[in-house]
Motif scaffolding. Structure first.
Motif, mmCIF file in Angstrom:
data_model
loop_
_atom_site.group_PDB
_atom_site.id
_atom_site.type_symbol
_atom_site.label_atom_id
_atom_site.label_comp_id
_atom_site.label_asym_id
_atom_site.label_seq_id
_atom_site.Cartn_x
_atom_site.Cartn_y
_atom_site.Cartn_z
ATOM 1 N N THR A 49 -25.403 17.688 -28.760
ATOM 2 C CA THR A 49 -25.198 18.282 -30.088
ATOM 3 C C THR A 49 -24.228 19.443 -30.016
ATOM 4 O OG1 THR A 49 -27.476 17.685 -30.655
ATOM 5 C CG2 THR A 49 -26.378 19.259 -32.090
ATOM 6 N N MET A 50 -24.384 20.269 -28.988
ATOM 7 C CA MET A 50 -23.492 21.414 -28.840
ATOM 8 C C MET A 50 -22.041 20.960 -28.665
ATOM 9 S SD MET A 50 -24.253 24.564 -26.339
ATOM 10 C CE MET A 50 -23.696 26.194 -26.781
ATOM 11 N N LEU A 81 -20.776 19.467 -32.009
ATOM 12 C CA LEU A 81 -20.511 20.549 -32.960
ATOM 13 C C LEU A 81 -19.197 21.253 -32.616
ATOM 14 C CD1 LEU A 81 -24.013 22.236 -33.530
ATOM 15 C CD2 LEU A 81 -22.633 21.001 -35.199
ATOM 16 N N LEU A 137 -16.474 19.081 -33.891
ATOM 17 C CA LEU A 137 -16.412 19.115 -35.358
ATOM 18 C C LEU A 137 -15.866 20.442 -35.877
ATOM 19 C CD1 LEU A 137 -19.759 17.338 -36.341
ATOM 20 C CD2 LEU A 137 -17.446 16.422 -36.427
ATOM 21 N N MET A 138 -16.074 21.505 -35.099
ATOM 22 C CA MET A 138 -15.544 22.816 -35.493
ATOM 23 C C MET A 138 -14.075 22.959 -35.097
ATOM 24 S SD MET A 138 -18.938 24.866 -34.324
ATOM 25 C CE MET A 138 -18.465 26.541 -34.562
ATOM 26 N N GLN A 139 -13.492 21.851 -34.652
ATOM 27 C CA GLN A 139 -12.079 21.794 -34.247
ATOM 28 C C GLN A 139 -11.789 22.671 -33.032
ATOM 29 O OE1 GLN A 139 -9.859 22.600 -37.873
ATOM 30 N NE2 GLN A 139 -9.616 20.401 -38.170
ATOM 31 N N THR A 189 -13.723 30.039 -37.141
ATOM 32 C CA THR A 189 -14.827 29.478 -36.363
ATOM 33 C C THR A 189 -14.373 28.368 -35.411
ATOM 34 O OG1 THR A 189 -15.352 28.061 -38.231
ATOM 35 C CG2 THR A 189 -16.679 30.053 -37.969
ATOM 36 N N PHE A 205 -18.202 26.509 -27.794
ATOM 37 C CA PHE A 205 -19.301 25.532 -27.759
ATOM 38 C C PHE A 205 -19.012 24.447 -26.719
ATOM 39 C CE2 PHE A 205 -22.392 25.509 -31.493
ATOM 40 C CZ PHE A 205 -22.278 26.865 -31.740
#
Lengths: 60, 139
Positions: free
Chosen positions: B55-56, B59, B62-64, B108, B115
Protein backbone atom coordinates in the motif's frame (compact mmCIF):
# COMPACT_ATOMS: atom_id res chain seq x y z
CA UNK A 1 -4.86 8.47 -11.50
CA UNK A 2 -3.30 10.99 -9.21
CA UNK A 3 -3.59 11.23 -5.45
CA UNK A 4 -3.23 14.58 -3.74
CA UNK A 5 -3.14 14.08 -0.01
CA UNK A 6 -2.77 16.80 2.56
CA UNK A 7 0.53 16.94 4.42
CA UNK A 8 -1.11 15.67 7.59
CA UNK A 9 -2.91 12.76 5.90
CA UNK A 10 0.31 11.72 4.18
CA UNK A 11 2.18 11.87 7.50
CA UNK A 12 -0.47 9.81 9.32
CA UNK A 13 -0.54 7.15 6.57
CA UNK A 14 3.24 7.00 6.66
CA UNK A 15 3.09 6.57 10.45
CA UNK A 16 0.56 3.74 10.24
CA UNK A 17 2.53 1.64 7.76
CA UNK A 18 5.94 2.26 9.30
CA UNK A 19 4.58 1.49 12.79
CA UNK A 20 3.06 -1.80 11.64
CA UNK A 21 6.39 -2.95 10.19
CA UNK A 22 8.41 -1.70 13.15
CA UNK A 23 6.08 -3.46 15.59
CA UNK A 24 6.29 -6.78 13.75
CA UNK A 25 10.01 -6.76 13.15
CA UNK A 26 11.36 -5.28 16.37
CA UNK A 27 9.50 -7.36 18.97
CA UNK A 28 8.89 -11.07 19.49
CA UNK A 29 5.48 -11.71 21.06
CA UNK A 30 2.16 -10.53 19.63
CA UNK A 31 1.42 -8.38 22.69
CA UNK A 32 4.81 -6.68 22.55
CA UNK A 33 4.42 -6.12 18.81
CA UNK A 34 1.09 -4.35 19.24
CA UNK A 35 2.40 -2.22 22.10
CA UNK A 36 5.55 -1.25 20.21
CA UNK A 37 3.61 -0.50 17.04
CA UNK A 38 1.28 1.83 18.96
CA UNK A 39 4.26 3.42 20.68
CA UNK A 40 5.91 4.13 17.33
CA UNK A 41 2.66 5.51 15.90
CA UNK A 42 2.24 7.90 18.83
CA UNK A 43 5.85 9.06 18.46
CA UNK A 44 5.46 9.59 14.71
CA UNK A 45 2.23 11.57 14.99
CA UNK A 46 3.45 13.41 18.10
CA UNK A 47 6.57 14.35 16.15
CA UNK A 48 4.41 15.78 13.38
CA UNK A 49 2.57 18.03 15.85
CA UNK A 50 5.81 19.12 17.55
CA UNK A 51 7.44 19.88 14.19
CA UNK A 52 4.32 21.78 13.11
CA UNK A 53 4.36 23.98 16.22
CA UNK A 54 8.12 24.56 15.90
CA UNK A 55 7.61 25.75 12.32
CA UNK A 56 4.74 27.98 13.46
CA UNK A 57 6.95 29.52 16.16
CA UNK A 58 9.78 30.09 13.68
CA UNK A 59 7.40 31.86 11.33
CA UNK A 60 5.86 34.13 13.99
CA UNK B 1 17.32 -36.16 40.98
CA UNK B 2 16.22 -33.93 38.16
CA UNK B 3 16.45 -35.35 34.70
CA UNK B 4 18.17 -32.83 32.42
CA UNK B 5 16.18 -32.09 29.28
CA UNK B 6 17.81 -33.69 26.28
CA UNK B 7 17.17 -32.50 22.76
CA UNK B 8 17.35 -34.80 19.83
CA UNK B 9 19.35 -33.69 16.77
CA UNK B 10 16.07 -33.28 14.89
CA UNK B 11 14.64 -30.98 17.56
CA UNK B 12 17.85 -28.96 17.66
CA UNK B 13 17.75 -28.58 13.88
CA UNK B 14 14.10 -27.53 14.01
CA UNK B 15 14.87 -24.88 16.64
CA UNK B 16 17.77 -23.54 14.60
CA UNK B 17 15.76 -23.59 11.35
CA UNK B 18 16.76 -25.19 8.09
CA UNK B 19 19.81 -23.86 6.23
CA UNK B 20 17.89 -23.80 2.96
CA UNK B 21 15.11 -21.68 4.46
CA UNK B 22 17.67 -19.19 5.77
CA UNK B 23 18.54 -18.41 2.14
CA UNK B 24 15.11 -18.75 0.56
CA UNK B 25 13.14 -16.75 3.14
CA UNK B 26 15.00 -13.42 2.85
CA UNK B 27 15.21 -13.74 -0.94
CA UNK B 28 11.47 -14.35 -1.26
CA UNK B 29 10.78 -11.62 1.33
CA UNK B 30 12.73 -9.13 -0.77
CA UNK B 31 11.02 -10.13 -4.01
CA UNK B 32 7.47 -10.22 -2.62
CA UNK B 33 6.97 -8.14 0.53
CA UNK B 34 5.59 -10.33 3.34
CA UNK B 35 6.14 -13.60 1.48
CA UNK B 36 9.19 -14.47 3.59
CA UNK B 37 6.93 -14.64 6.63
CA UNK B 38 4.12 -16.40 4.78
CA UNK B 39 6.32 -19.30 3.63
CA UNK B 40 7.30 -19.79 7.27
CA UNK B 41 3.62 -19.89 8.28
CA UNK B 42 3.63 -16.53 10.05
CA UNK B 43 0.34 -15.73 8.38
CA UNK B 44 -0.80 -12.61 10.24
CA UNK B 45 2.62 -10.99 10.22
CA UNK B 46 3.09 -11.79 6.53
CA UNK B 47 -0.28 -10.37 5.50
CA UNK B 48 0.22 -7.21 7.57
CA UNK B 49 3.69 -6.64 6.09
CA UNK B 50 2.46 -7.34 2.56
CA UNK B 51 -0.48 -4.94 2.98
CA UNK B 52 1.61 -2.20 4.59
CA UNK B 53 4.54 -2.18 2.19
CA UNK B 54 2.49 -2.71 -0.96
CA UNK B 55 0.00 0.00 0.00
CA UNK B 56 2.80 2.39 0.87
CA UNK B 57 4.52 1.75 -2.47
CA UNK B 58 1.30 2.12 -4.48
CA UNK B 59 0.39 5.33 -2.62
CA UNK B 60 3.84 6.66 -3.47
CA UNK B 61 3.22 5.98 -7.15
CA UNK B 62 -0.27 7.49 -7.03
CA UNK B 63 1.18 10.61 -5.39
CA UNK B 64 3.43 10.87 -8.47
CA UNK B 65 6.57 10.06 -6.55
CA UNK B 66 9.83 9.74 -8.44
CA UNK B 67 11.29 6.28 -9.04
CA UNK B 68 15.09 6.30 -9.00
CA UNK B 69 17.14 4.50 -11.64
CA UNK B 70 20.64 3.02 -11.23
CA UNK B 71 22.98 5.96 -11.36
CA UNK B 72 26.48 7.06 -10.47
CA UNK B 73 25.77 10.72 -9.92
CA UNK B 74 24.59 12.48 -6.80
CA UNK B 75 24.94 10.52 -3.55
CA UNK B 76 21.29 11.16 -2.64
CA UNK B 77 20.19 9.79 -6.01
CA UNK B 78 22.24 6.64 -5.40
CA UNK B 79 20.74 6.22 -1.94
CA UNK B 80 17.29 6.80 -3.41
CA UNK B 81 17.91 3.96 -5.84
CA UNK B 82 19.05 1.68 -2.99
CA UNK B 83 15.87 2.47 -1.09
CA UNK B 84 13.62 1.95 -4.12
CA UNK B 85 15.20 -1.36 -5.10
CA UNK B 86 14.40 -2.71 -1.63
CA UNK B 87 10.79 -3.08 -2.73
CA UNK B 88 11.89 -6.00 -4.94
CA UNK B 89 9.21 -7.14 -7.33
CA UNK B 90 7.22 -3.94 -6.91
CA UNK B 91 10.22 -1.93 -8.11
CA UNK B 92 10.85 -4.28 -11.03
CA UNK B 93 7.23 -4.09 -12.19
CA UNK B 94 7.27 -0.31 -11.81
CA UNK B 95 10.39 -0.01 -13.96
CA UNK B 96 9.02 -2.40 -16.56
CA UNK B 97 5.80 -0.39 -16.82
CA UNK B 98 7.68 2.90 -16.95
CA UNK B 99 5.80 4.35 -13.98
CA UNK B 100 7.21 6.97 -11.67
CA UNK B 101 8.42 9.39 -14.34
CA UNK B 102 5.72 12.01 -13.95
CA UNK B 103 6.70 15.64 -13.56
CA UNK B 104 6.28 16.74 -9.95
CA UNK B 105 3.25 19.01 -10.16
CA UNK B 106 2.33 19.46 -6.50
CA UNK B 107 4.01 19.55 -3.11
CA UNK B 108 2.89 16.13 -1.91
CA UNK B 109 4.58 14.43 -4.87
CA UNK B 110 7.77 14.74 -2.87
CA UNK B 111 6.04 12.74 -0.14
CA UNK B 112 5.33 10.13 -2.79
CA UNK B 113 9.05 9.83 -3.50
CA UNK B 114 9.67 9.31 0.21
CA UNK B 115 6.87 6.74 0.43
CA UNK B 116 8.54 4.73 -2.35
CA UNK B 117 11.97 4.85 -0.72
CA UNK B 118 10.72 4.03 2.77
CA UNK B 119 8.59 1.15 1.48
CA UNK B 120 11.79 -0.36 0.06
CA UNK B 121 13.78 0.25 3.23
CA UNK B 122 11.04 -1.30 5.37
CA UNK B 123 11.09 -4.31 3.09
CA UNK B 124 14.83 -4.73 3.78
CA UNK B 125 14.00 -4.84 7.51
CA UNK B 126 11.29 -7.43 6.84
CA UNK B 127 13.71 -9.56 4.82
CA UNK B 128 16.14 -9.48 7.76
CA UNK B 129 13.28 -10.43 10.09
CA UNK B 130 12.35 -13.37 7.85
CA UNK B 131 15.99 -14.48 8.02
CA UNK B 132 15.98 -14.31 11.82
CA UNK B 133 12.86 -16.46 11.92
CA UNK B 134 14.45 -18.94 9.52
CA UNK B 135 17.58 -19.39 11.66
CA UNK B 136 15.49 -19.77 14.82
CA UNK B 137 16.61 -16.51 16.41
CA UNK B 138 13.04 -15.20 16.53
CA UNK B 139 9.77 -17.08 17.15
Amino acid sequence: MTLELSHFTAAVLFSVFASVVFGITQRNTAREQVRYGLYCFVLFVGGVFVAGWVMWLLRH
Amino acid sequence: MANPAKTTPREAQKAAGSPRMSVIAPAVAWFIPGAGHLIQKRWVRGILIMASITTMFVLGLLMQGRVYHPNGGDILDMLGFVGDVGAGGLYIVTRMQGWGHGAIAHATADYGTKFLIVAGLLNFICAADAYHIAIGKKP
